[in-house]
Design an enzyme around this catalytic site. Structure first.
Site, PDB file in Angstrom:
ATOM      1  N   CYS A 154       8.116  -8.999   8.623  1.00  0.00           N
ATOM      2  CA  CYS A 154       8.081  -9.396  10.037  1.00  0.00           C
ATOM      3  C   CYS A 154       7.492  -8.283  10.914  1.00  0.00           C
ATOM      4  O   CYS A 154       7.484  -7.114  10.532  1.00  0.00           O
ATOM      5  CB  CYS A 154       9.496  -9.674  10.516  1.00  0.00           C
ATOM      6  SG  CYS A 154      10.372 -10.836   9.477  1.00  0.00           S
TER       7      CYS A 154
ATOM      8  N   ARG B 100       0.745  -7.471   7.988  1.00  0.00           N
ATOM      9  CA  ARG B 100       2.035  -7.242   7.339  1.00  0.00           C
ATOM     10  C   ARG B 100       2.508  -8.478   6.578  1.00  0.00           C
ATOM     11  O   ARG B 100       3.433  -8.392   5.789  1.00  0.00           O
ATOM     12  CB  ARG B 100       3.087  -6.863   8.388  1.00  0.00           C
ATOM     13  CG  ARG B 100       2.825  -5.517   9.046  1.00  0.00           C
ATOM     14  CD  ARG B 100       3.767  -5.304  10.198  1.00  0.00           C
ATOM     15  NE  ARG B 100       5.151  -5.306   9.784  1.00  0.00           N
ATOM     16  CZ  ARG B 100       5.864  -4.226   9.503  1.00  0.00           C
ATOM     17  NH1 ARG B 100       5.312  -3.055   9.601  1.00  0.00           N
ATOM     18  NH2 ARG B 100       7.123  -4.323   9.145  1.00  0.00           N
TER      19      ARG B 100
ATOM     20  N   TRP C 158       8.311 -13.341   8.505  1.00  0.00           N
ATOM     21  CA  TRP C 158       8.069 -13.517   7.070  1.00  0.00           C
ATOM     22  C   TRP C 158       9.392 -14.030   6.525  1.00  0.00           C
ATOM     23  O   TRP C 158      10.385 -13.301   6.507  1.00  0.00           O
ATOM     24  CB  TRP C 158       7.693 -12.165   6.462  1.00  0.00           C
ATOM     25  CG  TRP C 158       7.173 -12.214   5.063  1.00  0.00           C
ATOM     26  CD1 TRP C 158       5.918 -12.542   4.663  1.00  0.00           C
ATOM     27  CD2 TRP C 158       7.906 -11.888   3.879  1.00  0.00           C
ATOM     28  NE1 TRP C 158       5.818 -12.438   3.289  1.00  0.00           N
ATOM     29  CE2 TRP C 158       7.012 -12.041   2.790  1.00  0.00           C
ATOM     30  CE3 TRP C 158       9.211 -11.480   3.608  1.00  0.00           C
ATOM     31  CZ2 TRP C 158       7.385 -11.806   1.466  1.00  0.00           C
ATOM     32  CZ3 TRP C 158       9.586 -11.245   2.304  1.00  0.00           C
ATOM     33  CH2 TRP C 158       8.671 -11.404   1.248  1.00  0.00           C
TER      34      TRP C 158
ATOM     35  N   ASN D 158      13.620  -7.837  12.713  1.00  0.00           N
ATOM     36  CA  ASN D 158      13.058  -7.498  11.397  1.00  0.00           C
ATOM     37  C   ASN D 158      14.213  -7.013  10.539  1.00  0.00           C
ATOM     38  O   ASN D 158      15.031  -6.213  11.015  1.00  0.00           O
ATOM     39  CB  ASN D 158      12.042  -6.353  11.505  1.00  0.00           C
ATOM     40  CG  ASN D 158      10.753  -6.788  12.145  1.00  0.00           C
ATOM     41  OD1 ASN D 158      10.592  -7.949  12.505  1.00  0.00           O
ATOM     42  ND2 ASN D 158       9.835  -5.844  12.284  1.00  0.00           N
ATOM     43  N   GLY D 159      14.260  -7.426   9.287  1.00  0.00           N
ATOM     44  CA  GLY D 159      15.310  -6.954   8.398  1.00  0.00           C
ATOM     45  C   GLY D 159      16.188  -8.094   7.933  1.00  0.00           C
ATOM     46  O   GLY D 159      15.825  -9.270   8.055  1.00  0.00           O
TER      47      GLY D 159
ATOM     48  N   GLU E 124      -2.892   0.583 -12.158  1.00  0.00           N
ATOM     49  CA  GLU E 124      -3.317   0.326 -10.785  1.00  0.00           C
ATOM     50  C   GLU E 124      -4.419  -0.733 -10.746  1.00  0.00           C
ATOM     51  O   GLU E 124      -4.404  -1.625  -9.897  1.00  0.00           O
ATOM     52  CB  GLU E 124      -3.783   1.641 -10.134  1.00  0.00           C
ATOM     53  CG  GLU E 124      -4.279   1.518  -8.711  1.00  0.00           C
ATOM     54  CD  GLU E 124      -3.268   0.932  -7.727  1.00  0.00           C
ATOM     55  OE1 GLU E 124      -2.097   0.753  -8.078  1.00  0.00           O
ATOM     56  OE2 GLU E 124      -3.683   0.621  -6.592  1.00  0.00           O
TER      57      GLU E 124
ATOM     58  N   LYS F 100      -4.045  -4.238  -8.722  1.00  0.00           N
ATOM     59  CA  LYS F 100      -5.010  -4.576  -7.663  1.00  0.00           C
ATOM     60  C   LYS F 100      -5.555  -5.969  -7.910  1.00  0.00           C
ATOM     61  O   LYS F 100      -5.630  -6.796  -7.028  1.00  0.00           O
ATOM     62  CB  LYS F 100      -6.137  -3.542  -7.721  1.00  0.00           C
ATOM     63  CG  LYS F 100      -6.735  -3.088  -6.448  1.00  0.00           C
ATOM     64  CD  LYS F 100      -5.975  -2.116  -5.625  1.00  0.00           C
ATOM     65  CE  LYS F 100      -4.582  -2.472  -5.321  1.00  0.00           C
ATOM     66  NZ  LYS F 100      -3.728  -1.497  -4.797  1.00  0.00           N
TER      67      LYS F 100
ATOM     68  N   GLU G 129      -2.763  -8.855  -7.556  1.00  0.00           N
ATOM     69  CA  GLU G 129      -2.192  -9.126  -6.226  1.00  0.00           C
ATOM     70  C   GLU G 129      -3.163  -9.855  -5.310  1.00  0.00           C
ATOM     71  O   GLU G 129      -2.742 -10.639  -4.476  1.00  0.00           O
ATOM     72  CB  GLU G 129      -1.607  -7.875  -5.571  1.00  0.00           C
ATOM     73  CG  GLU G 129      -2.587  -6.869  -5.056  1.00  0.00           C
ATOM     74  CD  GLU G 129      -1.896  -5.685  -4.371  1.00  0.00           C
ATOM     75  OE1 GLU G 129      -0.885  -5.867  -3.682  1.00  0.00           O
ATOM     76  OE2 GLU G 129      -2.395  -4.548  -4.536  1.00  0.00           O
TER      77      GLU G 129
ATOM     78  N   HIS H 237       1.768  -3.214 -30.984  1.00  0.00           N
ATOM     79  CA  HIS H 237       3.214  -3.484 -31.026  1.00  0.00           C
ATOM     80  C   HIS H 237       3.551  -4.812 -30.370  1.00  0.00           C
ATOM     81  O   HIS H 237       4.694  -5.029 -29.976  1.00  0.00           O
ATOM     82  CB  HIS H 237       3.979  -2.325 -30.384  1.00  0.00           C
ATOM     83  CG  HIS H 237       3.756  -1.045 -31.117  1.00  0.00           C
ATOM     84  ND1 HIS H 237       4.364  -0.749 -32.314  1.00  0.00           N
ATOM     85  CD2 HIS H 237       2.933  -0.003 -30.854  1.00  0.00           C
ATOM     86  CE1 HIS H 237       3.950   0.421 -32.745  1.00  0.00           C
ATOM     87  NE2 HIS H 237       3.069   0.905 -31.867  1.00  0.00           N
TER      88      HIS H 237
ATOM     89  N   LYS I 149       2.657  -6.066   3.686  1.00  0.00           N
ATOM     90  CA  LYS I 149       2.133  -4.704   3.611  1.00  0.00           C
ATOM     91  C   LYS I 149       3.247  -3.696   3.363  1.00  0.00           C
ATOM     92  O   LYS I 149       3.137  -2.826   2.523  1.00  0.00           O
ATOM     93  CB  LYS I 149       1.365  -4.361   4.888  1.00  0.00           C
ATOM     94  CG  LYS I 149       0.768  -2.958   4.899  1.00  0.00           C
ATOM     95  CD  LYS I 149      -0.254  -2.778   3.800  1.00  0.00           C
ATOM     96  CE  LYS I 149      -0.831  -1.375   3.736  1.00  0.00           C
ATOM     97  NZ  LYS I 149      -1.551  -1.143   2.472  1.00  0.00           N
TER      98      LYS I 149
HETATM   99  O1  M6R Z   1       4.323   1.615   1.665  1.00  0.00           O
HETATM  100  P1  M6R Z   1       4.562   1.942   0.230  1.00  0.00           P
HETATM  101  O2  M6R Z   1       3.536   2.861  -0.336  1.00  0.00           O
HETATM  102  O3  M6R Z   1       5.949   2.445  -0.046  1.00  0.00           O
HETATM  103  O4  M6R Z   1       4.407   0.559  -0.547  1.00  0.00           O
HETATM  104  C1  M6R Z   1       4.665   0.471  -1.913  1.00  0.00           C
HETATM  105  C2  M6R Z   1       4.161  -0.827  -2.474  1.00  0.00           C
HETATM  106  O5  M6R Z   1       4.748  -1.914  -1.830  1.00  0.00           O
HETATM  107  C3  M6R Z   1       2.632  -0.941  -2.366  1.00  0.00           C
HETATM  108  O6  M6R Z   1       1.977   0.101  -2.997  1.00  0.00           O
HETATM  109  C4  M6R Z   1       2.165  -2.270  -2.990  1.00  0.00           C
HETATM  110  O7  M6R Z   1       2.366  -2.266  -4.358  1.00  0.00           O
HETATM  111  C5  M6R Z   1       0.702  -2.527  -2.640  1.00  0.00           C
HETATM  112  N1  M6R Z   1       0.535  -3.856  -2.178  1.00  0.00           N
HETATM  113  C6  M6R Z   1      -0.212  -2.381  -3.782  1.00  0.00           C
HETATM  114  O8  M6R Z   1      -1.535  -2.603  -3.413  1.00  0.00           O
END
Ligand code: M6R
Length: 608
Positions: free
Chosen positions: A2, A27, A75, A101-102, A481, A485, A488, A504, A603
Site C-alpha cells: 500500500c 509499489r 494492496w 499501510n500494514g 538472481e 529476475k 518475477e 542429484h 516493491k
Molecule cells: O527492499 P529489499 O531489498 O529488502 O527487498 C527484498 C526483496 O523483496 C526484493 O529484492 C525482491 O526480491 C525483488 N523484487 C527482486 O527483484
C-alpha cells in the site's frame, strides 16, 4: 504494498494527492481512494483497479474541492480488491477518515469488542476497526484518541487520519511501517515513500515508531505515546525528482538497468580515496574488524542473492566464515550468534518486514548490525548500528537491478577492506582489486552494448514453459538472481541450481529443447561447468553459455554464447548479471507483460 500520501496547504489537495499516489504505483496496488476535507463533510471517493479510474471519477482531482486530504493505494491483504475494501475507511458519521499501510494483527478481537458496543462494519478489512476505534475514543483531542488507539493495536501500521472537526490538519502515526513528513512553504506532506513528494520537497522528517504527528498547512508537531511534544530533526534527501521519472525509457526497469554503471560508480568512488578504501561508515575500529569471528549475511529475494554471492567473496578475501540466511528464516530460528559476530542486513528499501525483524533479533543477541541500505533514513538504516548506503538513487521497478548491483559493490568493498586489515590478502592483491573495482562501471557499460543479441535470443525463448539456470561458486549466486529476475517479470517457471547438484535430482527435468542458461565465469570451475553443460545437452537441453571473453571453447558446447569482459574473479557476478537482467526484460516484453509492475508483487514487502 500500500501507499499513503497526505497534504494540507494552500493548494487544492486532490490533484496533488493523485500525483503523489501515481509515484507510488510501482509499489503494487489493486484499488485507490481519496478523502478530502470539504466545508460540510469529509468527502471520500474510492475505486477498484488502476489509479486512472480514480482520476476519471474525480476529473483528475479537480472535482474534489478542499486543501487538506489523504490518499491511498491498497494492496489487498484482508478482503478482496473492491471499492468497499478500498481505503480511506470512515466511522459511521463520516467524521473520521483513515488510510493504513500494514496489518492489524488483533483486528478480529477489536472488531468483536466494537460490535458489542454497536459499531457496524461494512468492509472485510482490518483497517476499518481503526476508524471505529478512533471514534470510540475521540472526545475532541485527536492526539489522545490516536494514542489510545495505538495502545490497543498489535501489528504494523502507518496511518494517515482526518478528523472533520480539526480543519486543515492531517494526523499520522507509525509502527513498523514507513512514514515521512515533508515540509514546503506552500503546505506540508505526508507520505509512506519518498518519491511521492520528491517533486515538492526534499526536506523531510522521518516518523519513528510509536510517534504521532499533527500536520497543519504551516505547522508540524510530533508527540510520543505519552502525548508529550517531541523535537525532531529535518533531513534533506539527495535524490533528484527526475530520477524517479522514466526519462524517455519505455519502462523503469530498462532505465534502471542502464543506470547501473553510474549507480555502481556512485557507490564505489566516494569510498576510494587515493587508491585506499575508506569505510568509516562501518563504525568499527581496525581492531574490532580483526576480531570478527563470524559474519551473518541476511536479506530477502535479490538482497539474499547478494548475500549468497558475497559469502564467496568475503570468505575468500577476509577469511571469515560467512553464514547466509533468508531474513524470514533467521528471525524465527533462534540463531546462535557467537561473540564477535557481525551481522549484515541487506535491503534496498530498508523497510522489508522480515529483514527488520531479523535486524532486531540480531541486535537483541548483542551482535553489531551493519545495514547495507539504499533508502536514506529507512527503518533498517536507522535501527542498524551502522549503515553503508548504496547510492543507487530511487529504484521504482519492482524487479531490482541497480540496487542489486550496488549491493554487490558494497560487499566487494567490505571484502577487500577486511582482507587488507586482517592481512589475508597481500598489499599487491589489495591494490589490484581496488584498481579493478574502479573499472567495473565501464565494464558494465560495455556489457550493456550487447543488448540487441540478447533481445534477439529472448524473442526465441519467450514462449518457454521452464528455463533453468546453472552455475558453480559465484556463478551459482548469479544464476539465482538471473532465475528470479526471469520468473518475477515473465511468469515463466524457472529454477537455479548449483551445477554440481544437477545429478542429484534436477537433471530428470531436462527435456528436449528446454533452455538451460549456464553461467561459467570462474576460471577454476570452468571445465567442471563445461562437463555439466554436456550432461544436460546430451539430454536435449538448448544451452546458453555466459562466460568471459577469452573462454571461446564455450562455443563448442553452448548453442548460443554471451561474453562479458574479464575482471577479477570475485567481481564477475556484476558483469554476468547484466545479460540475465536483459534476458528477463526482453522475454517479459516479448510476452506483452507489465514489466515494472508484475502481478502479485510489491516493491517493498512491508508486511510479513
Ligand atoms: O527492499 P529489499 O531489498 O529488502 O527487498 C527484498 C526483496 O523483496 C526484493 O529484492 C525482491 O526480491 C525483488 N523484487 C527482486 O527483484
Amino acid at each position: 504494498m500500500c501507499g499513503i500520501v497526505g497534504y494540507t496547504g494552500c493548494n487544492q489537495a486532490a490533484p496533488i494527492l493523485l500525483e503523489g499516489l501515481s509515484k507510488l504505483e510501482y509499489r503494487g496496488y489493486d484499488s485507490a481512494g481519496l478523502a478530502i476535507e470539504s466545508e460540510d463533510k469529509i468527502k471520500v471517493v474510492r475505486a477498484k483497479g488502476r489509479l486512472h479510474v480514480l482520476e476519471e471519477m474525480t476529473d483528475n482531482g479537480r472535482a474534489m474541492k478542499g486543501t487538506c486530504g489523504i490518499g491511498h493505494t491498497r494492496w489487498a491483504t484482508h478482503g478482496v480488491p473492491s471499492v468497499v475494501n478500498a481505503h480511506p475507511h470512515c466511522n459511521a458519521k463520516k467524521t473520521i477518515a483513515v488510510v493504513h499501510n500494514g496489518i492489524i494483527e488483533n483486528y478480529q478481537s477489536i472488531k468483536a469488542h466494537l460490535q458489542k458496543k454497536g459499531y457496524q462494519f461494512e468492509s472485510e478489512t482490518d483497517t476499518e476497526v481503526i476508524a471505529h476505534l478512533l471514534d470510540s475514543y475521540y472526545q475532541g483531542d485527536p492526539i489522545e484518541a490516536i494514542a489510545k488507539t495505538m495502545v490497543r493495536m498489535t501489528g504494523s501500521y502507518a496511518l494517515g487520519i482526518l478528523f472533520f472537526d480539526q480543519p486543515g490538519k492531517v494526523f499520522a502515526v507509525r509502527k513498523d511501517s514507513p512514514m515521512i513528513v515533508g515540509s514546503t512553504p506552500e503546505g506540508n506532506f505526508l507520505a509512506s515513500d519518498v518519491p511521492a513528494i520528491l517533486k515538492y520537497t526534499k526536506n523531510v522528517y522521518f516518523v519513528d515508531n510509536m510517534e504521532i504527528v499533527s500536520i497543519g498547512a504551516d505547522s508540524i508537531h510530533f508527540y510520543n505515546l505519552d502525548q508529550e511534544e517531541i523535537e525532531k530533526e529535518i533531513t534533506t534527501i539527495n535524490w533528484d525528482a527526475e530520477a524517479a521519472e522514466k526519462g524517455g525509457y519505455e519502462h523503469f526497469m530498462m532505465k534502471e538497468i542502464y543506470e547501473q554503471p553510474k549507480a555502481v560508480q556512485d557507490t564505489i568512488s566516494p569510498r576510494i580515496k587515493d587508491g585506499e578504501i575508506v569505510l568509516e561508515e562501518l563504525g568499527m575500529t581496525e581492531d574490532e574488524i580483526r576480531k570478527i569471528r563470524h559474519i551473518y549475511m541476511i536479506g530477502c529475494g535479490s538482497a539474499y542473492h547478494v548475500c549468497v554471492s558475497a559469502k564467496y567473496v568475503i570468505e575468500a578475501l577476509a577469511r571469515i566464515p560467512v553464514e547466509v540466511d533468508l531474513a524470514s528464516e533467521f528471525r524465527y530460528r533462534d540463531p546462535i550468534l557467537e561473540e564477535d559476530s557481525l551481522v549484515i542486513i541487506i535491503s534496498q528499501s530498508g523497510e522489508t518486514a522480515d529483514s527488520i525483524a531479523a535486524l532486531k533479533e540480531a541486535k537483541s543477541k548483542g551482535a553489531h548490525v551493519l545495514g547495507i541500505v539504499n533508502v536514506v533514513g529507512s527503518s533498517i538504516a536507522r535501527e542498524a548500528d551502522s549503515v553503508l548506503y548504496t547510492w543507487a538513487g530511487p529504484e521504482i521497478s519492482v524487479a531490482t537491478t541497480k540496487a542489486y548491483s550496488t549491493q554487490l559493490a558494497a560487499c566487494y568493498l567490505i571484502g577487500i577492506y577486511f582482507g587488507k586489515i586482517r592481512q589475508t590478502i597481500t598489499d599487491e592483491t589489495y591494490q589490484e582489486l581496488v584498481e579493478e573495482l574502479m573499472k567495473l562501471p565501464d565494464k558494465i557499460q560495455r556489457v550493456l552494448g550487447d543488448k540487441e543479441r540478447i533481445q534477439w535470443f529472448a524473442n526465441k525463448f519467450a514462449a518457454s514453459k521452464d528455463i533453468f539456470f546453472i552455475g558453480r561458486g559465484l556463478d551459482y549466486g548469479t544464476s539465482l538472481e538471473g532465475s528470479l529476475k526471469l520468473k518475477e517479470i515473465s511468469y515463466i517457471h524457472s529454477e537455479a541450481y548449483a551445477a554440481g547438484e544437477l545429478k542429484h535430482g534436477t537433471i530428470s527435468l531436462i527435456e528436449k529443447g528446454i533452455l538451460v542458461v549456464s553461467v561459467a565465469t570462474q576460471p577454476e570451475l570452468y571445465e567442471k561447468m563445461i562437463s555439466n553443460m554436456v550432461e544436460v545437452k546430451s539430454r536435449g537441453a538448448y544451452l546458453m553459455g555466459l562466460t568471459c571473453y577469452g573462454n571461446y571453447s564455450m562455443e563448442d558446447t553452448a548453442n548460443f554464447t554471451i561474453y562479458v569482459p574479464k575482471t577479477a574473479k570475485y567481481f564477475t557476478n556484476s558483469l554476468a548479471v547484466i545479460p540475465l537482467q536483459l534476458l528477463a526484460y526482453y522475454v517479459a516484453t516479448a510476452r506483452g507483460l507489465d514489466v515494472d509492475k508484475p502481478r502479485n508483487l510489491a516493491k517493498s514487502v512491508t508486511v510479513e
